[in-house]
Design a protein around this motif. Structure first.
Motif, PDB file in Angstrom:
ATOM      1  N   TRP A 179       0.941  -1.148   0.049  1.00  0.00           N
ATOM      2  CA  TRP A 179      -0.145   0.060   0.123  1.00  0.00           C
ATOM      3  C   TRP A 179       0.892   1.198   0.128  1.00  0.00           C
ATOM      4  N   LYS A 180       2.126   1.100   0.807  1.00  0.00           N
ATOM      5  CA  LYS A 180       2.706   2.296   0.937  1.00  0.00           C
ATOM      6  C   LYS A 180       3.344   2.735  -0.668  1.00  0.00           C
ATOM      7  N   VAL A 181       4.062   1.949  -1.219  1.00  0.00           N
ATOM      8  CA  VAL A 181       4.759   1.907  -2.545  1.00  0.00           C
ATOM      9  C   VAL A 181       3.700   2.224  -3.521  1.00  0.00           C
ATOM     10  N   GLY A 182       2.632   1.562  -3.436  1.00  0.00           N
ATOM     11  CA  GLY A 182       1.589   1.580  -4.612  1.00  0.00           C
ATOM     12  C   GLY A 182       0.920   2.986  -4.481  1.00  0.00           C
ATOM     13  N   LEU A 183       0.544   3.662  -3.198  1.00  0.00           N
ATOM     14  CA  LEU A 183      -0.310   4.639  -3.200  1.00  0.00           C
ATOM     15  C   LEU A 183       0.748   6.011  -3.532  1.00  0.00           C
ATOM     16  N   THR A 184       1.929   5.761  -3.083  1.00  0.00           N
ATOM     17  CA  THR A 184       2.889   6.927  -3.372  1.00  0.00           C
ATOM     18  C   THR A 184       3.324   6.925  -4.963  1.00  0.00           C
ATOM     19  N   GLY A 185       3.390   5.596  -5.414  1.00  0.00           N
ATOM     20  CA  GLY A 185       3.649   5.725  -6.906  1.00  0.00           C
ATOM     21  C   GLY A 185       2.604   6.218  -7.676  1.00  0.00           C
ATOM     22  N   ALA A 186       1.376   5.813  -7.048  1.00  0.00           N
ATOM     23  CA  ALA A 186       0.144   6.277  -7.981  1.00  0.00           C
ATOM     24  C   ALA A 186       0.070   7.877  -8.148  1.00  0.00           C
ATOM     25  N   CYS A 187       0.847   8.645  -7.130  1.00  0.00           N
ATOM     26  CA  CYS A 187       0.714  10.060  -7.293  1.00  0.00           C
ATOM     27  C   CYS A 187       1.568  10.490  -8.446  1.00  0.00           C
ATOM     28  N   TYR A 188       2.735   9.798  -8.648  1.00  0.00           N
ATOM     29  CA  TYR A 188       3.540  10.098  -9.818  1.00  0.00           C
ATOM     30  C   TYR A 188       2.582   9.757 -11.175  1.00  0.00           C
ATOM     31  N   GLY A 189       2.123   8.371 -10.930  1.00  0.00           N
ATOM     32  CA  GLY A 189       1.474   7.937 -12.276  1.00  0.00           C
ATOM     33  C   GLY A 189       0.192   8.673 -12.736  1.00  0.00           C
ATOM     34  N   ALA A 190      -0.484   9.334 -11.758  1.00  0.00           N
ATOM     35  CA  ALA A 190      -1.485  10.197 -12.190  1.00  0.00           C
ATOM     36  C   ALA A 190      -1.161  11.540 -12.558  1.00  0.00           C
ATOM     37  N   ALA A 191      -0.083  11.913 -12.031  1.00  0.00           N
ATOM     38  CA  ALA A 191       0.381  13.442 -12.325  1.00  0.00           C
ATOM     39  C   ALA A 191       0.667  13.232 -13.908  1.00  0.00           C
ATOM     40  N   MET A 192       1.550  12.193 -14.002  1.00  0.00           N
ATOM     41  CA  MET A 192       2.032  12.281 -15.541  1.00  0.00           C
ATOM     42  C   MET A 192       0.844  11.529 -16.398  1.00  0.00           C
ATOM     43  N   ALA A 193      -0.400  11.066 -15.957  1.00  0.00           N
ATOM     44  CA  ALA A 193      -1.502  10.836 -16.857  1.00  0.00           C
ATOM     45  C   ALA A 193      -2.224  12.154 -17.198  1.00  0.00           C
ATOM     46  N   LEU A 194      -2.145  13.156 -16.111  1.00  0.00           N
ATOM     47  CA  LEU A 194      -2.645  14.297 -16.582  1.00  0.00           C
ATOM     48  C   LEU A 194      -2.075  15.028 -17.466  1.00  0.00           C
ATOM     49  N   VAL A 195      -0.859  15.033 -17.465  1.00  0.00           N
ATOM     50  CA  VAL A 195       0.321  15.829 -18.378  1.00  0.00           C
ATOM     51  C   VAL A 195      -0.064  15.036 -19.860  1.00  0.00           C
ATOM     52  N   LEU A 196       0.088  13.703 -19.904  1.00  0.00           N
ATOM     53  CA  LEU A 196      -0.041  13.156 -21.391  1.00  0.00           C
ATOM     54  C   LEU A 196      -1.212  13.565 -21.765  1.00  0.00           C
ATOM     55  N   ALA A 197      -2.545  13.642 -21.066  1.00  0.00           N
ATOM     56  CA  ALA A 197      -3.871  13.797 -21.546  1.00  0.00           C
ATOM     57  C   ALA A 197      -4.201  15.116 -22.084  1.00  0.00           C
ATOM     58  N   GLY A 198      -3.585  16.216 -21.516  1.00  0.00           N
ATOM     59  CA  GLY A 198      -3.967  17.534 -21.500  1.00  0.00           C
ATOM     60  C   GLY A 198      -2.837  18.203 -22.255  1.00  0.00           C
ATOM     61  N   ILE A 199      -1.623  17.833 -22.501  1.00  0.00           N
ATOM     62  CA  ILE A 199      -0.588  18.592 -23.280  1.00  0.00           C
ATOM     63  C   ILE A 199      -1.078  19.640 -24.481  1.00  0.00           C
TER      64      ILE A 199
END
Length: 473
Positions: free
Chosen positions: A236-256
């Protein structure tokens, strides 16, 4: 991996040939994620509220089917190995669904458009999950030593960045100028056909070279295995922390593309330059970050990468033209490069400890369980886009509201900044398990001891005493 100048040991997969598979897996899904809003919302007129609902539904479905796909892969026994059959089937299916996704008839509207979008978005994500669960599971199996693993991972991330140049930076040029226009859909369909064909060829080439270890096949049942994973605190610790990075880059890829159009007031094709500098800096930075990992460890480099990435989104918010955006994009590339070089190493260390403790190599199920956090990206991007309609009046290309430029500045900069700041803080409090002692390069001969050794680990992942010196820095 072998030392430079030496031939690969018999039965070992050359790092470059495994790594090139990332090129094939990255092209389809990044074209989809990078162009889906522009294609469906801005060109076809899909309402952002419908988009948000679909993203939430497909994220839930994908979160449920991921563990099942990973479990089936772990239990597969065939003369072709565990992972290879899934890779060979998944590649053409993803390509076909991607082509259909970008072939929506322009006459569709209302519920028909929403249904087409939902069906093929869900199918694309399902086959992408199939591919990546199996491809990712090969990394810890093929390269048990962290130094070798870091090199193989950097090579595959380099191939991913090359794919991103094509699927993200070049795509707007191909779809809106070479094969079509900013108001038509033909360019997307032609580009999807080309990318799909490339992806299938590359993934098949990679899969045919994978030298899996037959000892790693498991017969564990799904529910008990899942239960042991979800009871593991570090999951849970690694997964949720990594999700912060993944979600941020998903926003960038979708909205650039829409950031370039509305926030910078430039033609969409100029996304090529902004995405290009981000990817170029990321590629060059992989060499540097790989050396940092070798010197300071993956955990230390992971934490630093998070902090740099958070700062880069603050800089991007204040960009007013292409030049300042490109300068901020260079900082994004530096942080992103560090995350590419380290995030999978952190996850792989958790997988190592799980295998050592349980005596079962269930990388497919474990990575699919981690994929649950990646599926949150769809919810985050859907809700973030929906919020633009609520707070700024952006509902679609036909109804962009009074200030779409500020709306997409918030979408592309503020939301990712908040996510990566949370991730950077959380990473400071995470300890990862010790690197296990590597197994022999080749399978043991019949009759010799062949069971994986648990020496070099300190018990359950996340338990006390399971950290190395990285954790105290």
């Amino acid at each position: 991996m072998t030392q430079p100048g030496m031939a690969a040991a018999p039965g070992r997969t050359p790092a470059w040939r495994y790594a090139v598979g990332m090129f094939g897996t990255s092209i389809p899904i990044n074209m989809i994620k990078g162009s889906m809003i522009f294609f469906y919302v801005d060109i076809l007129g899909l309402d952002v509220r419908a988009y948000g609902v679909v993203m939430v539904i497909y994220a839930v479905i994908d979160a449920l089917d991921n563990p099942l796909l990973g479990h089936l892969s772990d239990r597969t026994r065939s003369r072709f190995g565990r992972r290879r059959p899934w890779l060979l089937v998944g590649a053409p299916m993803l390509a076909a669904c991607m082509i259909a996704f970008f072939s929506a008839p322009s006459s569709l509207d209302g519920f028909d458009l929403v249904l087409w979008f939902a069906v093929f978005a869900i199918l694309c994500e399902a086959f992408d999950s199939m591919l990546n669960a199996n491809y990712g599971a090969l990394l810890p199996e093929l390269y048990p030593r962290e130094r070798d693993r870091a090199v193989a991972n950097s090579l595959r991330q380099g191939f991913q960045l090359v794919a991103l140049v094509i699927s993200l930076a070049v795509t707007p040029l191909l779809t809106t100028q070479v094969f079509g226009t900013e108001k038509s859909t033909e360019g997307f369909q032609i580009t999807a056909i080309i990318y799909g064909a490339i992806a299938v060829v590359v993934i098949v080439f990679m899969a045919l070279s994978a030298r899996e270890n037959p000892r790693y096949s498991t017969r564990e049942r799904l529910l008990p295995s899942l239960w042991s994973i979800v009871r593991n605190p570090i999951f849970w610790k690694v997964g949720l922390t990594g999700a912060c990075y993944g979600a941020a880059m998903a926003l960038v890829l979708a909205g650039i593309q829409l950031y370039v159009r509305y926030s910078l007031g430039l033609p969409v094709a100029n996304a090529l330059y902004l995405q290009g500098i981000v990817i170029l800096i990321s590629a060059l930075g992989l060499v540097v970050w790989t050396r940092v990992v070798a010197r300071r460890g993956a955990l230390w480099a992971w934490r630093l990468s998070f902090a740099i990435l958070a700062a880069s989104f603050a800089a991007l918010f204040f960009a007013t033209d292409l030049i300042t955006a490109v300068a901020a994009g260079a900082l994004v590339g530096a942080g992103w490069s560090g995350m590419l070089a380290t995030n999978d190493l952190i996850v792989a260390r958790v997988l190592d400890a799980d295998a050592a403790h349980n005596g079962e190599h269930r990388e497919g199920l474990f990575l699919s369980a981690f994929g649950f956090f990646g599926r949150l990206n769809g919810i985050v991007t859907g809700l973030a886009l929906t919020s633009l309609g609520v707070f700024f009046g952006y509902n679609s290309g036909a109804d962009p509201g009074a200030d779409p430029g500020f709306a997409f500045r918030v979408y592309l900069c503020v939301y990712p900044f908040v996510l990566t700041t949370i991730g950077a803080i959380a990473a400071r409090f995470i300890a990862i398990p010790l690197e296990p002692s590597p197994e022999p390069d080749l399978p043991s001969a019949p009759g010799s001891p062949g069971a994986p050794s648990s020496s070099g680990t300190s018990g359950l992942p996340g338990s006390s005493g399971s950290s190395d010196s990285e954790e105290t820095r």
